[in-house]
Design a protein around this motif. Structure first.
Motif, short mmCIF file in Angstrom:
data_model
loop_
_atom_site.label_atom_id
_atom_site.label_comp_id
_atom_site.label_asym_id
_atom_site.label_seq_id
_atom_site.Cartn_x
_atom_site.Cartn_y
_atom_site.Cartn_z
N VAL A 146 -14.66 26.78 129.17
CA VAL A 146 -13.55 26.74 128.24
C VAL A 146 -12.75 25.50 128.54
O VAL A 146 -12.78 24.98 129.62
CB VAL A 146 -12.66 28.00 128.36
N LEU A 171 -9.43 24.74 122.43
CA LEU A 171 -9.67 26.04 123.04
C LEU A 171 -8.39 26.60 123.65
O LEU A 171 -8.08 27.78 123.53
CB LEU A 171 -10.76 25.93 124.09
N PHE A 191 -6.82 30.17 122.55
CA PHE A 191 -6.61 31.24 123.52
C PHE A 191 -5.14 31.68 123.53
O PHE A 191 -4.83 32.88 123.56
CB PHE A 191 -7.03 30.77 124.91
N LEU A 217 -6.76 39.68 129.26
CA LEU A 217 -6.41 38.28 128.94
C LEU A 217 -5.44 37.71 129.95
O LEU A 217 -5.52 36.53 130.31
CB LEU A 217 -5.84 38.21 127.52
N THR A 239 -5.87 34.22 132.29
CA THR A 239 -5.02 33.10 131.87
C THR A 239 -4.96 31.97 132.90
O THR A 239 -5.13 30.79 132.56
CB THR A 239 -3.60 33.59 131.54
N ILE A 290 -8.09 30.03 132.71
CA ILE A 290 -8.16 29.24 131.49
C ILE A 290 -7.36 27.96 131.64
O ILE A 290 -7.80 26.87 131.27
CB ILE A 290 -7.63 30.06 130.29
N THR A 311 -14.63 29.65 121.47
CA THR A 311 -13.54 29.44 120.52
C THR A 311 -13.71 30.33 119.29
O THR A 311 -12.76 30.98 118.84
CB THR A 311 -13.47 27.97 120.10
N LEU A 368 -12.82 33.93 120.14
CA LEU A 368 -11.39 34.15 120.25
C LEU A 368 -10.73 34.21 118.87
O LEU A 368 -9.85 35.04 118.62
CB LEU A 368 -10.74 33.05 121.09
N GLN A 394 -8.67 37.31 117.32
CA GLN A 394 -7.30 37.22 116.79
C GLN A 394 -7.22 37.82 115.38
O GLN A 394 -6.29 38.56 115.06
CB GLN A 394 -6.85 35.76 116.77
#
Length: 812
Positions: free
Chosen positions: A6, A11, A15, A43, A47, A50, A71, A74, A78
């Motif tokens: 990632v 990205l 995220f 998540l 984090t 990420i 991507t 994600l 969402q």
């Protein structure tokens, strides 16, 4: 590391939006509360990872396409969460449906991190290994020239050493507890001074005291203070200033030593010659915590702390000789009294014992007796009384060599002392001088035989290279300075006009008096070697060499002018120019003029090529040209000449460690009769032109460790004679051309370290002549589905062999 999993601004933003959407929906609705909180917790845990990955990917400049899959996932997640916010509490059917979708989303994210992320992380770790291996290889390779990284590392000690226990204890005591800053090991050549110095540097107590501040510098006959200081800067990883004078260099060194801190320093100056006491005094004054260990054939009364190394005692001498000669082997029929007599003749010199022992290993008893007879009748061959006995022994050992091997041994003196000699340079010489095979196997066999007799030491950086591909650019030989002196002496027995070899070491601008006196009288040598230092100003005096076939120029200056008397070398076949200086050298009168039309092989190392002229492209006899660690991009870029049938006999081009090369020049594709092309370790190369398919006669293509090369051109399909392809360690290559199957003659493919490849084009099933694929465990599985299509295909899986111990000391 999951640096390519990632990352990138796109990205990171996706995220962040996904995480915020989950948090908002948790606050606004009670529906799916437990599931969303579990998703939010997942998540939150990832984090920090990420964020770290996003930061690393910016630093590494990784393409966003590598993270497109995640991507998309994600963005889909969402969208699903936002739809959940609109589900009414009374709509049980929708709540059930979306609850299952949310649980499936969380499971898919966990799976991604646990499986797919782990796989890509493994790939990235392999990429790091490839880069580290490439860096390590490059540092070793750069160590062939004075002043480069790695040249101050302590060399290893040979496996079998006897008789040094007491000198080692005495030397350690002087270094660890002695008050003198300078310690000298003094002895005649071949007594083991350098061996003792290496042993003490590898001693655990010494390493604990000096840690990373042990510098091992080969001083040679006329060292330059600026060159030595350049080596110290490079070894510690500091930028090397452009020193104007010796005083400036000393001033810069003083500042560098302050940066190192209070830790003590051990500086080893190996093979220092008489008259250099002032240089040692200057280095000594730079820091009170510095210890200087000097090895020399000479004594330095100015320094009180001296160890006079003596020849080995009888018992140790006998043990070393028997080890080298395999005299204790069960099959040996040599009477012990003959062994003892030969050991006694070697006078306890370790080098003589080793060389003579290996020369007699496996030989009949009659040969041993013949050697003894020669020694009883022989006389000293050198003027130096301290080396008379030793060199008499060594000369007798040469007599056991067959004539061609002896001639090749004498040729090694064409290269400077204490420097690695590239095997490929020797191949270029010997192919023309002795009509050896062009594949290099004959030359390697000769080096192996010389190494067995301890007349040379072989150094192989990439051990698998020659084993699996006949690639010898990582193969070197080293020669003890005393053995080089012996070779020069042997080559100087005839009158100068009749010598086979013309070998001259020039210091400063002082040409030997006999050179000037020689005047216009021609010298009929077939091989000429001219070595100059960093003070040489290219003021040549005429020297007629009409029969020279091989010219070796060893240089150290930034600006160099080829000697004018090359104009009369109308039989010259091989030109080798090697720059051993710190900076790349510019040859002022290069490109070569047209009168050198007889040249068949050109080898340039660590020089700058600003232009390639018409005269080079029209060399009708040129068969091979090599650029090693050269700056060639400008010269290639400026070449816009198109000549029909240019370089009609050029069969091989080698480009190695030329890091300014970004794209293969289009004009190279017009060399129609090229059979072998090696572009290796060129880490900035990103593209090969589509015109590459015009090289219809190409049989061998090596692209090893071109780490930024993205792809092979589609026109590679036209290389119907290509037999061997090496793309190993091309870590940025993500796919192979769909037309790969049209390489109808391909028999060998090397693709180890191609961790960017996730699949093979279907056309590889048409590679019916393919016999062997060299790869690693990560790429071997790609061939599973094609094993039944390609009969007799052998998948050879090689394991990585990379030493990463030095990474432990890096502070990030």
């Amino acid at each position: 590391m999951a640096g390519t999993l990632v990352g990138g601004a796109a990205l990171g933003a996706v995220f962040g939006e996904f995480l915020r959407a989950v948090e908002d929906v948790v606050k606004k609705t009670a529906n799916f509360n437990s599931i969303l909180k579990q998703l939010q917790s997942t998540l939150d845990r990832v984090t920090p990872t990420i964020e770290d990955i996003e930061k690393l990917n910016r630093l590494l400049d990784r393409p966003e396409r590598e993270t497109a899959m995640f991507t998309d996932r994600l963005q889909g997640g969402q969208s699903l969460v936002l739809k959940c916010a609109k589900v009414r509490s009374w709509n049980y059917c929708a709540k059930y449906l979306y609850a299952r979708k949310l649980m499936a989303l969380e499971k898919s994210l966990l799976k991604f991190f646990q499986i797919e992320a782990a796989a890509q992380s493994c790939r990235d770790n392999k990429n790091v290994l490839v880069v580290v291996k490439s860096m390590d290889s490059k540092l070793d390779r750069m160590g062939t020239m004075g002043g480069f990284g790695g040249c101050c590392d302590v060399p290893s000690v040979r496996d079998f050493v006897v008789g040094f226990d007491e000198p080692l204890r005495e030397l350690k005591l002087k270094i660890l507890e002695g008050q003198e800053q300078v310690v000298v090991i003094s002895a005649p050549g071949g007594c083991g001074k350098t061996t003792l110095a290496k042993m003490v540097c590898h001693d655990p107590q010494i390493k604990e005291m000096f840690r990373d501040n042990i510098f091992f510098v080969i001083a040679s006959k006329a060292p330059s203070i600026m060159v030595i200081i350049e080596k110290l800067f490079q070894h510690k990883g500091y930028p090397v200033p452009a020193f104007q004078t010796n005083e400036d260099a000393m001033y810069q060194l003083e500042h560098m030593l302050k940066q190192i801190g209070p830790n003590p320093i051990l500086l080893v100056l190996d093979d220092v010659w008489s008259g250099l006491e002032s240089l040692i005094e200057v280095l000594k004054q730079q820091k009170s915590e510095i210890k200087i260990l000097v090895t020399s054939r000479f004594e330095f009364p100015r320094f009180n702390s001296t160890i006079k190394l003596k020849p080995l005692k009888d018992q140790d001498a006998n043990a070393l000789f028997r080890h080298s000669a395999c005299a204790d082997h069960a099959s040996s029929t040599i009477p012990p009294d003959i062994v003892d007599k030969i050991v006694k003749c070697c006078r306890g010199f370790p080098l003589a014992l080793d060389v003579v022992g290996r020369s007699l290993c496996g030989r009949r008893k009659e040969i041993w007796k013949h050697v003894l007879k020669q020694w009883s009748e022989g006389q000293s061959i050198f003027e130096s009384e301290s080396n008379n006995d030793l060199l008499s022994c060594l000369q007798t050992s040469l007599n056991t060599l067959v004539e061609r091997y002896k001639e090749c041994y004498l040729d090694l003196a064409s290269f400077p002392e204490d420097q690695r000699i590239p095997a490929t340079a020797l191949m270029d010489m010997w192919v023309e001088l002795y009509n050896l095979g062009e594949n290099g196997e004959d030359a390697i066999a000769i080096l192996d035989e010389l190494a067995k007799r301890s007349l040379v030491e072989q150094v192989i950086i990439r051990k698998d290279a020659s084993d699996v591909s006949g690639y010898y650019n990582e193969h070197f030989a080293m020669q003890h300075d005393l053995l080089r002196e012996l070779a020069i002496h042997q080559s100087s027995q005839e009158p100068i006009e009749q010598r086979k070899r013309f070998i001259v070491d020039i210091r400063g601008n002082d040409l030997p008096r006999w050179w000037i006196e020689q005047g216009q009288h021609p010298i009929h040598a077939r091989l000429a070697s001219l070595s100059t230092d960093e003070m040489f100003s290219s003021n040549w005096h005429d020297m007629p060499l009409p029969k020279v076939e091989v010219l070796v120029l060893n240089i150290q200056t930034k600006d160099y002018t080829l000697p004018q008397f090359m104009e009369k070398m109308d039989q010259l076949k091989v030109l080798i120019i090697t720059n051993y200086g710190f900076c790349s050298a510019e040859i002022k009168n290069f490109p070569l003029p047209g009168y050198l039309s007889s040249l068949k092989r050109i080898r340039l190392e660590h020089v700058s090529i600003s232009s390639i002229s018409n005269s080079i492209l029209q060399m009708r006899n040129l068969r091979k040209i090599s650029f090693i660690m050269c700056e060639i991009a400008e010269g290639f870029r400026n070449c816009t000449i198109h000549i029909p049938d240019m370089l009609p006999n050029l069969a091989e081009i080698v480009i190695d460690y030329c890091n300014d090369l970004v794209e293969v020049p289009a004009w190279l594709c017009n060399i129609r009769f090229l059979k072998e092309l090696s572009i290796t370790n060129c880490h900035e190369l990103i593209a090969i032109p589509e015109g590459f398919g015009m090289l219809h006669n190409l049989e061998v293509l090596r692209l090893h460790a071109c780490t930024k090369l993205l792809e092979l051109p589609k026109s590679i399909r036209s290389l119907h004679k290509l037999d061997f392809l090496d793309i190993s360690d091309c870590i940025s290559m993500s796919e192979l051309p769909e037309q790969m199957g049209e390489l109808c003659s391909l028999r060998n493919l090397h693709m180890r370290g191609c961790h960017g490849l996730s699949e093979l084009p279907c056309s590889v099933k048409d590679l019916k002549q393919l016999k062997e694929v060299i790869c690693d465990e990560e790429t071997a599985y790609l061939w599973d589905q094609y094993k039944f299509d390609i009969i007799n295909l052998k998948i050879n899986v090689l394991k990585e062999d990379v030493n990463l111990d030095w990474l432990h000391d890096i502070q990030l």
